[in-house]
Design an enzyme around this catalytic site. Structure first.
Site, mmCIF file in Angstrom:
data_model
loop_
_atom_site.group_PDB
_atom_site.id
_atom_site.type_symbol
_atom_site.label_atom_id
_atom_site.label_comp_id
_atom_site.label_asym_id
_atom_site.label_seq_id
_atom_site.Cartn_x
_atom_site.Cartn_y
_atom_site.Cartn_z
ATOM 1 N N GLU A 240 39.363 28.590 32.109
ATOM 2 C CA GLU A 240 38.689 29.580 32.951
ATOM 3 C C GLU A 240 38.971 30.934 32.330
ATOM 4 O O GLU A 240 40.102 31.421 32.353
ATOM 5 C CB GLU A 240 39.208 29.493 34.392
ATOM 6 C CG GLU A 240 38.297 30.191 35.405
ATOM 7 C CD GLU A 240 38.739 31.613 35.721
ATOM 8 O OE1 GLU A 240 38.049 32.546 35.236
ATOM 9 O OE2 GLU A 240 39.739 31.784 36.429
ATOM 10 N N CYS A 274 38.557 38.180 37.446
ATOM 11 C CA CYS A 274 37.652 37.507 36.506
ATOM 12 C C CYS A 274 36.244 37.407 37.071
ATOM 13 O O CYS A 274 35.262 37.474 36.335
ATOM 14 C CB CYS A 274 38.195 36.128 36.135
ATOM 15 S SG CYS A 274 38.437 35.008 37.534
#
Length: 499
Positions: A240, A274
Protein backbone atom coordinates in the site's frame (compact mmCIF):
# COMPACT_ATOMS: atom_id res chain seq x y z
CA UNK A 1 43.41 4.33 6.31
CA UNK A 2 39.79 3.24 6.80
CA UNK A 3 38.43 3.68 10.29
CA UNK A 4 35.84 1.08 11.31
CA UNK A 5 32.70 2.52 12.83
CA UNK A 6 30.37 0.61 15.08
CA UNK A 7 26.76 0.33 14.15
CA UNK A 8 24.38 1.94 16.67
CA UNK A 9 22.65 -0.51 18.97
CA UNK A 10 19.91 1.90 20.07
CA UNK A 11 18.02 4.81 18.55
CA UNK A 12 15.69 7.48 19.87
CA UNK A 13 12.16 8.30 18.80
CA UNK A 14 11.58 12.03 18.91
CA UNK A 15 8.55 14.22 19.35
CA UNK A 16 8.52 16.08 16.01
CA UNK A 17 6.82 19.10 17.58
CA UNK A 18 9.34 19.65 20.37
CA UNK A 19 12.39 17.63 19.35
CA UNK A 20 12.36 15.93 22.75
CA UNK A 21 13.24 12.25 23.09
CA UNK A 22 10.11 10.17 23.64
CA UNK A 23 11.97 6.90 24.24
CA UNK A 24 14.95 4.84 23.14
CA UNK A 25 14.64 1.49 21.42
CA UNK A 26 17.04 -1.25 20.31
CA UNK A 27 18.26 -1.53 16.74
CA UNK A 28 17.48 -5.13 15.84
CA UNK A 29 20.02 -6.43 13.36
CA UNK A 30 19.61 -9.25 10.84
CA UNK A 31 20.47 -11.89 13.45
CA UNK A 32 17.83 -10.56 15.86
CA UNK A 33 15.25 -10.45 13.07
CA UNK A 34 16.05 -14.03 12.09
CA UNK A 35 15.62 -15.13 15.71
CA UNK A 36 12.23 -13.37 15.91
CA UNK A 37 11.09 -15.05 12.71
CA UNK A 38 12.20 -18.45 14.04
CA UNK A 39 10.20 -17.89 17.23
CA UNK A 40 7.24 -16.82 15.12
CA UNK A 41 7.45 -20.02 13.09
CA UNK A 42 7.01 -22.13 16.21
CA UNK A 43 4.36 -19.80 17.62
CA UNK A 44 2.48 -19.88 14.33
CA UNK A 45 2.16 -23.65 14.48
CA UNK A 46 0.63 -23.37 17.95
CA UNK A 47 -1.63 -20.47 16.90
CA UNK A 48 -2.91 -22.39 13.89
CA UNK A 49 -3.53 -25.46 16.03
CA UNK A 50 -5.80 -23.50 18.37
CA UNK A 51 -8.47 -23.38 15.69
CA UNK A 52 -10.64 -20.51 14.52
CA UNK A 53 -12.93 -20.44 17.54
CA UNK A 54 -10.12 -20.08 20.08
CA UNK A 55 -8.28 -17.51 17.95
CA UNK A 56 -11.49 -15.49 17.72
CA UNK A 57 -11.86 -15.46 21.49
CA UNK A 58 -8.29 -14.38 22.09
CA UNK A 59 -8.36 -11.65 19.45
CA UNK A 60 -11.59 -10.28 20.90
CA UNK A 61 -9.83 -10.13 24.25
CA UNK A 62 -6.92 -8.31 22.59
CA UNK A 63 -9.48 -5.87 21.23
CA UNK A 64 -10.89 -5.39 24.72
CA UNK A 65 -7.45 -4.76 26.17
CA UNK A 66 -6.58 -2.27 23.42
CA UNK A 67 -9.85 -0.49 24.11
CA UNK A 68 -9.06 -0.22 27.81
CA UNK A 69 -5.62 1.14 26.85
CA UNK A 70 -7.05 3.48 24.22
CA UNK A 71 -5.89 6.69 25.88
CA UNK A 72 -2.46 5.25 26.61
CA UNK A 73 -2.07 4.25 22.95
CA UNK A 74 -3.36 7.62 21.75
CA UNK A 75 -0.90 9.48 23.96
CA UNK A 76 1.97 7.43 22.52
CA UNK A 77 0.81 8.25 19.00
CA UNK A 78 0.42 11.91 19.97
CA UNK A 79 3.97 12.05 21.32
CA UNK A 80 5.62 10.20 18.43
CA UNK A 81 3.75 11.82 15.51
CA UNK A 82 2.74 15.16 16.97
CA UNK A 83 -0.83 14.78 15.72
CA UNK A 84 -3.64 16.08 17.95
CA UNK A 85 -4.63 13.74 20.75
CA UNK A 86 -8.21 13.56 19.45
CA UNK A 87 -6.92 12.42 16.04
CA UNK A 88 -4.79 9.77 17.76
CA UNK A 89 -7.85 8.58 19.68
CA UNK A 90 -9.88 8.38 16.47
CA UNK A 91 -7.12 6.41 14.78
CA UNK A 92 -7.01 3.92 17.66
CA UNK A 93 -10.80 3.54 17.57
CA UNK A 94 -10.63 2.67 13.86
CA UNK A 95 -7.94 0.09 14.59
CA UNK A 96 -10.17 -1.43 17.27
CA UNK A 97 -13.11 -1.77 14.87
CA UNK A 98 -10.95 -3.54 12.31
CA UNK A 99 -9.56 -5.94 14.89
CA UNK A 100 -13.11 -6.72 15.96
CA UNK A 101 -14.28 -7.40 12.39
CA UNK A 102 -11.32 -9.59 11.52
CA UNK A 103 -11.76 -11.69 14.67
CA UNK A 104 -15.50 -12.16 14.15
CA UNK A 105 -15.45 -12.92 10.43
CA UNK A 106 -12.33 -15.01 9.83
CA UNK A 107 -14.04 -18.39 10.30
CA UNK A 108 -16.90 -17.49 7.97
CA UNK A 109 -14.64 -16.13 5.23
CA UNK A 110 -11.84 -18.68 5.42
CA UNK A 111 -13.63 -21.78 6.68
CA UNK A 112 -14.09 -25.00 4.75
CA UNK A 113 -17.00 -25.10 2.32
CA UNK A 114 -18.24 -27.36 -0.44
CA UNK A 115 -18.15 -26.35 -4.09
CA UNK A 116 -20.42 -27.71 -6.82
CA UNK A 117 -18.22 -29.86 -9.11
CA UNK A 118 -20.13 -29.38 -12.37
CA UNK A 119 -21.73 -32.04 -14.54
CA UNK A 120 -18.41 -33.40 -15.83
CA UNK A 121 -17.27 -34.27 -12.29
CA UNK A 122 -20.50 -35.14 -10.53
CA UNK A 123 -18.81 -38.07 -8.82
CA UNK A 124 -16.44 -35.72 -6.97
CA UNK A 125 -16.94 -34.14 -3.56
CA UNK A 126 -15.24 -30.74 -3.74
CA UNK A 127 -14.07 -28.67 -0.80
CA UNK A 128 -12.34 -25.31 -0.56
CA UNK A 129 -10.67 -23.80 2.48
CA UNK A 130 -8.11 -21.11 3.23
CA UNK A 131 -5.10 -22.14 5.26
CA UNK A 132 -2.66 -19.88 7.14
CA UNK A 133 0.53 -18.89 5.37
CA UNK A 134 2.68 -19.27 8.49
CA UNK A 135 4.64 -16.11 9.34
CA UNK A 136 3.71 -12.68 8.02
CA UNK A 137 6.08 -9.74 8.20
CA UNK A 138 4.44 -6.32 8.50
CA UNK A 139 6.39 -3.14 7.76
CA UNK A 140 4.36 -0.20 9.01
CA UNK A 141 4.23 3.55 8.37
CA UNK A 142 4.56 6.50 10.72
CA UNK A 143 1.58 8.60 9.66
CA UNK A 144 -1.10 6.25 11.05
CA UNK A 145 1.08 3.97 13.17
CA UNK A 146 -1.71 1.88 14.73
CA UNK A 147 -4.58 2.03 12.24
CA UNK A 148 -2.68 1.28 9.03
CA UNK A 149 -0.59 -1.70 10.22
CA UNK A 150 -3.62 -3.10 12.08
CA UNK A 151 -5.18 -3.60 8.65
CA UNK A 152 -2.52 -6.27 8.11
CA UNK A 153 -1.80 -7.40 11.69
CA UNK A 154 -5.39 -8.12 12.71
CA UNK A 155 -6.27 -9.89 9.48
CA UNK A 156 -3.06 -11.94 9.41
CA UNK A 157 -3.55 -13.06 13.02
CA UNK A 158 -7.23 -13.83 12.44
CA UNK A 159 -6.25 -15.93 9.42
CA UNK A 160 -4.06 -18.07 11.70
CA UNK A 161 -0.61 -16.59 11.10
CA UNK A 162 2.07 -15.37 13.45
CA UNK A 163 3.23 -11.80 12.82
CA UNK A 164 6.57 -10.03 13.07
CA UNK A 165 6.01 -6.26 12.97
CA UNK A 166 8.63 -3.67 12.07
CA UNK A 167 7.16 -0.25 12.94
CA UNK A 168 8.53 2.94 11.45
CA UNK A 169 11.62 4.29 13.17
CA UNK A 170 9.59 7.46 13.79
CA UNK A 171 6.89 5.59 15.76
CA UNK A 172 8.48 2.50 17.35
CA UNK A 173 6.75 3.02 20.70
CA UNK A 174 3.34 2.36 19.14
CA UNK A 175 4.47 -1.09 18.01
CA UNK A 176 6.12 -1.86 21.35
CA UNK A 177 2.94 -0.94 23.24
CA UNK A 178 0.80 -3.04 20.91
CA UNK A 179 3.10 -6.02 21.51
CA UNK A 180 2.77 -5.50 25.26
CA UNK A 181 -1.03 -5.54 25.00
CA UNK A 182 -1.10 -8.68 22.84
CA UNK A 183 1.49 -10.51 24.97
CA UNK A 184 -0.64 -9.98 28.07
CA UNK A 185 -3.64 -11.63 26.40
CA UNK A 186 -1.71 -14.37 24.55
CA UNK A 187 1.22 -15.18 26.85
CA UNK A 188 1.83 -18.78 25.78
CA UNK A 189 3.68 -18.12 22.53
CA UNK A 190 4.95 -14.97 20.76
CA UNK A 191 2.37 -14.90 17.98
CA UNK A 192 3.03 -11.15 17.64
CA UNK A 193 6.55 -9.74 17.90
CA UNK A 194 8.03 -6.33 17.23
CA UNK A 195 11.49 -5.66 15.82
CA UNK A 196 12.61 -2.03 16.01
CA UNK A 197 15.29 -0.26 14.07
CA UNK A 198 16.02 1.67 10.91
CA UNK A 199 15.86 0.68 7.26
CA UNK A 200 18.27 -2.21 7.68
CA UNK A 201 15.89 -3.89 10.11
CA UNK A 202 13.05 -3.72 7.63
CA UNK A 203 15.32 -4.99 4.87
CA UNK A 204 16.32 -7.98 7.02
CA UNK A 205 12.65 -8.81 7.56
CA UNK A 206 11.77 -8.49 3.87
CA UNK A 207 14.71 -10.61 2.75
CA UNK A 208 14.22 -13.36 5.32
CA UNK A 209 13.82 -16.76 3.63
CA UNK A 210 11.51 -17.88 6.43
CA UNK A 211 8.86 -15.17 5.95
CA UNK A 212 5.77 -16.33 4.06
CA UNK A 213 4.45 -12.88 3.12
CA UNK A 214 5.30 -9.21 3.60
CA UNK A 215 2.71 -6.50 4.09
CA UNK A 216 4.27 -3.12 3.38
CA UNK A 217 2.97 0.43 3.68
CA UNK A 218 5.11 3.34 2.56
CA UNK A 219 6.39 5.26 -0.43
CA UNK A 220 6.63 3.87 -3.94
CA UNK A 221 10.45 4.01 -4.09
CA UNK A 222 10.73 2.16 -0.79
CA UNK A 223 8.17 -0.39 -1.99
CA UNK A 224 10.38 -1.16 -4.97
CA UNK A 225 13.32 -1.85 -2.66
CA UNK A 226 11.14 -4.09 -0.50
CA UNK A 227 9.94 -5.93 -3.62
CA UNK A 228 13.55 -6.50 -4.68
CA UNK A 229 14.35 -7.95 -1.26
CA UNK A 230 11.26 -10.19 -1.39
CA UNK A 231 12.16 -11.34 -4.88
CA UNK A 232 15.27 -13.10 -3.54
CA UNK A 233 13.04 -15.76 -1.99
CA UNK A 234 9.88 -15.31 -4.13
CA UNK A 235 8.18 -13.95 -1.01
CA UNK A 236 4.77 -12.55 -1.95
CA UNK A 237 4.04 -8.93 -1.08
CA UNK A 238 1.00 -6.76 -0.49
CA UNK A 239 1.95 -3.11 -0.94
CA UNK A 240 0.00 0.00 0.00
CA UNK A 241 1.89 3.00 -1.34
CA UNK A 242 1.22 6.66 -1.95
CA UNK A 243 -1.49 8.54 -3.79
CA UNK A 244 -2.44 11.81 -5.42
CA UNK A 245 -6.09 11.58 -4.59
CA UNK A 246 -8.85 13.81 -5.80
CA UNK A 247 -12.12 15.37 -4.71
CA UNK A 248 -14.54 16.13 -7.55
CA UNK A 249 -17.18 18.81 -6.94
CA UNK A 250 -20.27 18.61 -9.16
CA UNK A 251 -22.42 21.61 -10.06
CA UNK A 252 -25.23 20.52 -7.73
CA UNK A 253 -23.06 19.49 -4.77
CA UNK A 254 -23.68 20.77 -1.26
CA UNK A 255 -20.77 23.21 -1.31
CA UNK A 256 -20.55 23.74 2.44
CA UNK A 257 -20.44 19.99 3.13
CA UNK A 258 -18.07 19.37 0.22
CA UNK A 259 -15.67 22.09 1.35
CA UNK A 260 -15.73 20.79 4.92
CA UNK A 261 -15.01 17.20 3.85
CA UNK A 262 -12.41 18.11 1.24
CA UNK A 263 -10.57 20.37 3.65
CA UNK A 264 -10.46 17.63 6.28
CA UNK A 265 -9.19 15.22 3.61
CA UNK A 266 -6.47 17.68 2.62
CA UNK A 267 -5.34 19.06 5.97
CA UNK A 268 -6.03 16.44 8.65
CA UNK A 269 -2.84 14.92 10.04
CA UNK A 270 -1.02 17.84 8.37
CA UNK A 271 -1.89 16.32 4.99
CA UNK A 272 0.18 13.24 5.82
CA UNK A 273 -2.48 10.78 4.66
CA UNK A 274 -2.05 8.31 1.81
CA UNK A 275 -5.72 8.72 0.84
CA UNK A 276 -5.63 12.47 1.54
CA UNK A 277 -7.13 14.95 -0.92
CA UNK A 278 -4.32 16.66 -2.84
CA UNK A 279 -6.27 17.83 -5.90
CA UNK A 280 -9.79 19.25 -6.22
CA UNK A 281 -11.61 19.48 -9.56
CA UNK A 282 -14.65 21.76 -9.48
CA UNK A 283 -17.26 22.09 -12.24
CA UNK A 284 -16.99 25.67 -13.48
CA UNK A 285 -20.59 26.64 -12.59
CA UNK A 286 -19.74 26.47 -8.88
CA UNK A 287 -15.99 26.99 -8.95
CA UNK A 288 -15.94 30.51 -7.52
CA UNK A 289 -18.50 29.75 -4.81
CA UNK A 290 -16.73 26.56 -3.76
CA UNK A 291 -13.30 28.21 -3.70
CA UNK A 292 -14.62 31.03 -1.54
CA UNK A 293 -16.11 28.54 0.92
CA UNK A 294 -12.96 26.41 0.99
CA UNK A 295 -10.58 29.31 1.51
CA UNK A 296 -12.70 30.82 4.27
CA UNK A 297 -12.49 27.53 6.15
CA UNK A 298 -8.80 26.96 5.42
CA UNK A 299 -7.81 30.37 6.74
CA UNK A 300 -9.15 29.43 10.17
CA UNK A 301 -6.92 26.38 10.58
CA UNK A 302 -3.81 26.55 12.74
CA UNK A 303 -1.15 23.87 13.23
CA UNK A 304 0.44 23.24 16.61
CA UNK A 305 1.00 20.79 19.42
CA UNK A 306 -1.62 22.25 21.78
CA UNK A 307 -5.15 20.94 22.19
CA UNK A 308 -6.68 23.78 20.15
CA UNK A 309 -4.49 23.11 17.08
CA UNK A 310 -6.22 21.78 13.97
CA UNK A 311 -3.31 19.51 13.12
CA UNK A 312 0.25 18.83 14.16
CA UNK A 313 3.76 19.11 12.72
CA UNK A 314 5.32 17.42 9.73
CA UNK A 315 6.51 14.18 11.31
CA UNK A 316 9.34 13.38 8.89
CA UNK A 317 11.72 16.38 8.56
CA UNK A 318 12.79 15.68 4.96
CA UNK A 319 9.14 15.92 3.85
CA UNK A 320 9.35 19.67 4.48
CA UNK A 321 11.74 20.01 1.54
CA UNK A 322 9.25 18.29 -0.78
CA UNK A 323 6.40 20.52 0.42
CA UNK A 324 8.52 23.65 -0.14
CA UNK A 325 9.55 22.46 -3.60
CA UNK A 326 5.97 21.74 -4.67
CA UNK A 327 4.72 25.14 -3.53
CA UNK A 328 7.58 26.90 -5.32
CA UNK A 329 7.09 24.87 -8.50
CA UNK A 330 3.37 25.66 -8.59
CA UNK A 331 4.01 29.38 -8.23
CA UNK A 332 6.85 29.41 -10.77
CA UNK A 333 4.54 27.86 -13.38
CA UNK A 334 1.77 30.40 -13.05
CA UNK A 335 -0.11 29.15 -10.01
CA UNK A 336 -1.42 31.46 -7.30
CA UNK A 337 -1.67 30.92 -3.56
CA UNK A 338 -5.07 32.10 -2.31
CA UNK A 339 -4.31 30.81 1.18
CA UNK A 340 -0.76 30.75 2.52
CA UNK A 341 2.30 30.42 0.32
CA UNK A 342 6.05 29.75 0.68
CA UNK A 343 6.00 31.56 4.01
CA UNK A 344 3.58 28.92 5.34
CA UNK A 345 6.45 26.49 5.88
CA UNK A 346 7.50 27.24 9.46
CA UNK A 347 9.43 24.16 10.48
CA UNK A 348 8.30 21.81 11.88
CA UNK A 349 4.85 23.14 10.95
CA UNK A 350 3.23 24.02 7.64
CA UNK A 351 0.23 26.32 7.67
CA UNK A 352 -2.60 25.62 5.19
CA UNK A 353 -1.81 26.34 1.55
CA UNK A 354 -4.49 26.54 -1.16
CA UNK A 355 -3.20 26.90 -4.73
CA UNK A 356 -5.14 27.74 -7.90
CA UNK A 357 -4.32 28.05 -11.61
CA UNK A 358 -1.64 25.40 -11.22
CA UNK A 359 -0.75 23.60 -14.49
CA UNK A 360 -1.45 19.88 -14.62
CA UNK A 361 2.24 19.29 -15.34
CA UNK A 362 3.40 20.91 -12.11
CA UNK A 363 4.98 18.78 -9.41
CA UNK A 364 2.25 20.01 -7.05
CA UNK A 365 -0.28 18.20 -9.26
CA UNK A 366 1.71 15.20 -10.46
CA UNK A 367 3.71 14.15 -7.39
CA UNK A 368 2.58 13.19 -3.91
CA UNK A 369 3.10 16.19 -1.61
CA UNK A 370 2.13 14.68 1.74
CA UNK A 371 1.54 18.02 3.38
CA UNK A 372 -1.29 20.47 4.16
CA UNK A 373 -1.46 21.85 0.63
CA UNK A 374 -4.18 21.58 -1.99
CA UNK A 375 -4.58 22.55 -5.63
CA UNK A 376 -8.04 23.59 -6.87
CA UNK A 377 -8.87 23.35 -10.58
CA UNK A 378 -11.76 24.55 -12.73
CA UNK A 379 -13.22 21.93 -15.11
CA UNK A 380 -15.93 22.03 -17.75
CA UNK A 381 -17.94 19.07 -16.45
CA UNK A 382 -17.71 15.75 -14.63
CA UNK A 383 -16.23 14.02 -17.66
CA UNK A 384 -13.27 16.38 -17.71
CA UNK A 385 -12.90 16.00 -13.95
CA UNK A 386 -12.67 12.21 -14.24
CA UNK A 387 -10.29 12.47 -17.19
CA UNK A 388 -7.90 14.71 -15.25
CA UNK A 389 -8.30 12.61 -12.12
CA UNK A 390 -7.08 9.56 -14.00
CA UNK A 391 -4.15 11.36 -15.66
CA UNK A 392 -1.74 10.09 -13.02
CA UNK A 393 0.31 6.99 -12.31
CA UNK A 394 -1.30 6.77 -8.86
CA UNK A 395 -4.65 5.13 -8.17
CA UNK A 396 -5.44 4.84 -4.49
CA UNK A 397 -8.71 6.58 -3.62
CA UNK A 398 -10.88 9.61 -4.29
CA UNK A 399 -14.12 11.39 -3.46
CA UNK A 400 -17.08 12.67 -5.47
CA UNK A 401 -19.50 15.32 -4.23
CA UNK A 402 -22.77 15.59 -6.14
CA UNK A 403 -26.49 15.93 -5.62
CA UNK A 404 -27.15 13.57 -8.52
CA UNK A 405 -26.88 9.95 -7.40
CA UNK A 406 -26.54 8.47 -10.89
CA UNK A 407 -23.90 10.98 -11.97
CA UNK A 408 -21.96 10.53 -8.74
CA UNK A 409 -21.95 6.75 -9.04
CA UNK A 410 -20.90 6.92 -12.68
CA UNK A 411 -17.96 9.20 -11.84
CA UNK A 412 -16.97 7.11 -8.81
CA UNK A 413 -16.83 3.94 -10.88
CA UNK A 414 -14.83 5.55 -13.67
CA UNK A 415 -12.13 6.87 -11.35
CA UNK A 416 -9.09 4.61 -11.66
CA UNK A 417 -8.60 3.80 -8.01
CA UNK A 418 -9.14 1.09 -5.45
CA UNK A 419 -11.70 3.10 -3.45
CA UNK A 420 -14.02 6.07 -3.90
CA UNK A 421 -16.37 7.77 -1.45
CA UNK A 422 -19.43 9.80 -2.41
CA UNK A 423 -20.43 12.95 -0.50
CA UNK A 424 -17.89 12.15 2.22
CA UNK A 425 -14.16 11.73 2.62
CA UNK A 426 -12.47 8.36 3.13
CA UNK A 427 -15.42 6.55 4.69
CA UNK A 428 -14.38 3.29 3.03
CA UNK A 429 -11.39 3.13 5.40
CA UNK A 430 -13.68 2.96 8.42
CA UNK A 431 -15.83 0.17 6.96
CA UNK A 432 -13.99 -2.97 7.99
CA UNK A 433 -15.93 -5.17 5.54
CA UNK A 434 -14.56 -3.26 2.52
CA UNK A 435 -11.17 -3.98 0.92
CA UNK A 436 -8.50 -1.27 1.02
CA UNK A 437 -5.77 -0.86 -1.57
CA UNK A 438 -4.78 0.78 -4.82
CA UNK A 439 -3.62 0.31 -8.39
CA UNK A 440 -0.61 1.52 -10.34
CA UNK A 441 2.02 3.26 -8.22
CA UNK A 442 -0.39 3.18 -5.28
CA UNK A 443 0.37 -0.51 -4.84
CA UNK A 444 -1.36 -3.86 -5.16
CA UNK A 445 -3.14 -6.42 -3.05
CA UNK A 446 -5.81 -5.65 -0.48
CA UNK A 447 -6.12 -5.35 3.27
CA UNK A 448 -9.39 -5.10 5.25
CA UNK A 449 -12.55 -7.09 4.65
CA UNK A 450 -12.85 -10.59 3.27
CA UNK A 451 -10.20 -9.81 0.64
CA UNK A 452 -7.86 -8.76 3.43
CA UNK A 453 -8.36 -12.05 5.27
CA UNK A 454 -7.74 -14.04 2.08
CA UNK A 455 -4.62 -11.94 1.42
CA UNK A 456 -3.01 -13.71 4.40
CA UNK A 457 -4.15 -17.24 3.56
CA UNK A 458 -3.61 -19.76 0.80
CA UNK A 459 -6.51 -21.36 -1.00
CA UNK A 460 -6.58 -25.14 -0.62
CA UNK A 461 -8.78 -27.24 -2.91
CA UNK A 462 -9.56 -30.90 -2.16
CA UNK A 463 -11.57 -33.32 -4.29
CA UNK A 464 -12.73 -36.77 -3.19
CA UNK A 465 -14.18 -39.34 -5.55
CA UNK A 466 -17.50 -40.62 -4.23
CA UNK A 467 -18.15 -43.24 -6.92
CA UNK A 468 -16.68 -44.32 -10.25
CA UNK A 469 -18.15 -42.99 -13.50
CA UNK A 470 -18.90 -45.45 -16.29
CA UNK A 471 -16.65 -43.40 -18.56
CA UNK A 472 -13.12 -42.54 -17.45
CA UNK A 473 -11.24 -40.43 -20.03
CA UNK A 474 -8.19 -40.13 -17.73
CA UNK A 475 -7.18 -43.74 -18.20
CA UNK A 476 -5.10 -45.70 -20.68
CA UNK A 477 -8.04 -48.11 -20.77
CA UNK A 478 -10.38 -45.66 -22.47
CA UNK A 479 -11.82 -46.62 -25.88
CA UNK A 480 -12.48 -44.60 -29.00
CA UNK A 481 -16.19 -45.23 -28.55
CA UNK A 482 -16.09 -43.76 -25.03
CA UNK A 483 -14.22 -40.67 -26.25
CA UNK A 484 -16.74 -40.21 -29.06
CA UNK A 485 -19.56 -40.29 -26.49
CA UNK A 486 -17.68 -37.73 -24.37
CA UNK A 487 -17.16 -35.38 -27.33
CA UNK A 488 -20.87 -35.71 -28.19
CA UNK A 489 -21.81 -34.86 -24.59
CA UNK A 490 -19.52 -31.80 -24.55
CA UNK A 491 -21.07 -30.57 -27.79
CA UNK A 492 -24.54 -30.91 -26.30
CA UNK A 493 -23.53 -29.01 -23.18
CA UNK A 494 -21.32 -26.28 -24.64
CA UNK A 495 -21.61 -26.18 -28.43
CA UNK A 496 -24.77 -24.11 -28.92
CA UNK A 497 -24.75 -20.49 -30.04
CA UNK A 498 -25.90 -17.84 -27.59
CA UNK A 499 -27.99 -14.79 -28.46
Amino acid sequence: MTVATERPTRFASLNPATGEVVAEHPVHDAEAVAAAVARAREAGRWWRGLGAKERRLRLLNVKGSLTRNLNRMAETIHQETGKPLADAQLETILAITHLDWAARNAAKVLGRRTVFPGLMALNQKCELEYQPLGVVGVIGPWNYPIFTPMGSIAYALAAGNAVVFKPSEFTPGVGVLLAEIIDAVVPEHPVFQVVTGLGETGAALASSPDIDKIAFTGSGPTAKRVMAACAQNLTPLVAECGGKDVAIIDSDADLEAAADAALWGAMANAGQTCIGVERIYVVEDVYDAFLATLTARAEKLRPGFDREAAYGPITMPKQLDIIERHIADALEHGGRAVVGGPESVRKPYVEPVVLVDVPETSAAVCEETFGPTITVHRVRDMDEAVEKTNATTYGLAGAVFSGNKARALDAARRIRSGMTSINAFGTFASVAALPFGGVGESGFGRIHGADGLREFARAKAVTRQRFALPLNPSSFGRTEKEMARLVQLVNMMHGRRYK
